[in-house]
Design an enzyme around this catalytic site. Structure first.
Site, short mmCIF file in Angstrom:
data_model
loop_
_atom_site.label_atom_id
_atom_site.label_comp_id
_atom_site.label_asym_id
_atom_site.label_seq_id
_atom_site.Cartn_x
_atom_site.Cartn_y
_atom_site.Cartn_z
CG HIS A 105 -1.73 1.18 1.40
ND1 HIS A 105 -1.57 2.04 2.46
CD2 HIS A 105 -2.71 1.68 0.64
CE1 HIS A 105 -2.44 3.02 2.35
NE2 HIS A 105 -3.13 2.82 1.25
CG ASN B 8 6.02 8.82 -19.49
OD1 ASN B 8 6.48 7.80 -19.95
ND2 ASN B 8 6.34 10.03 -19.95
#
Length: 141
Positions: A22, A132
């Protein structure tokens, strides 16, 4: 073999996605991105479009629900006329899995600095400029 894993997710990339926790970030980079120079962990995906890779990764990867900067694009340089229509494709793909996600735009050199801290960079064969994406991994609920 495994079921339900998109075929363009290589064993190496699957390992990287599993290792991430996470808050870790991953870059899906276009062919012009300095991937080898910036990556802590580099995963080659030559010949694969960034849209296809984004769709494959999003099937396996929740975005960080506690950070609104979980879907990040590189801001165009002032005066640049590059076609960024791919951003609309990215938004559609991400929203298919994360309906509330909105992209954040980061200045080019700040983007490179953020990419240096990413867990990994996937170097795709995407030919479009400004293609990107940085994704921040969330918790699997």
């Amino acid at each position: 073999m495994l079921k339900n894993v998109p075929k363009i997710i290589s064993p190496e990339l699957l390992k990287v996605l599993c290792e991430m926790g996470h808050g870790d970030e991953i870059v899906i980079a276009d062919g012009n991105f300095p991937s080898a120079n910036l990556a802590k962990n580099l995963v080659r995906a030559d010949g694969i479009s960034a849209c296809d890779m984004l769709n494959a990764v999003m099937q396996l990867f929740p975005l960080d629900q506690y950070d609104s900067n979980n879907f990040v694009l590189m801001q165009k340089c002032e005066g640049d006329t590059a076609d960024t229509s791919i951003w609309e494709d990215y938004k559609k793909i991400v929203k298919k899995y994360e309906p509330n996600a909105e992209p954040t735009f980061v200045e080019r050199f700040d983007y490179y600095e953020r990419a240096k801290n990413a867990y990994a960079v996937i170097a795709t064969g995407e030919e479009k400029q400004y293609a990107n994406i940085i994704l921040k991994k969330g918790c699997v609920l």
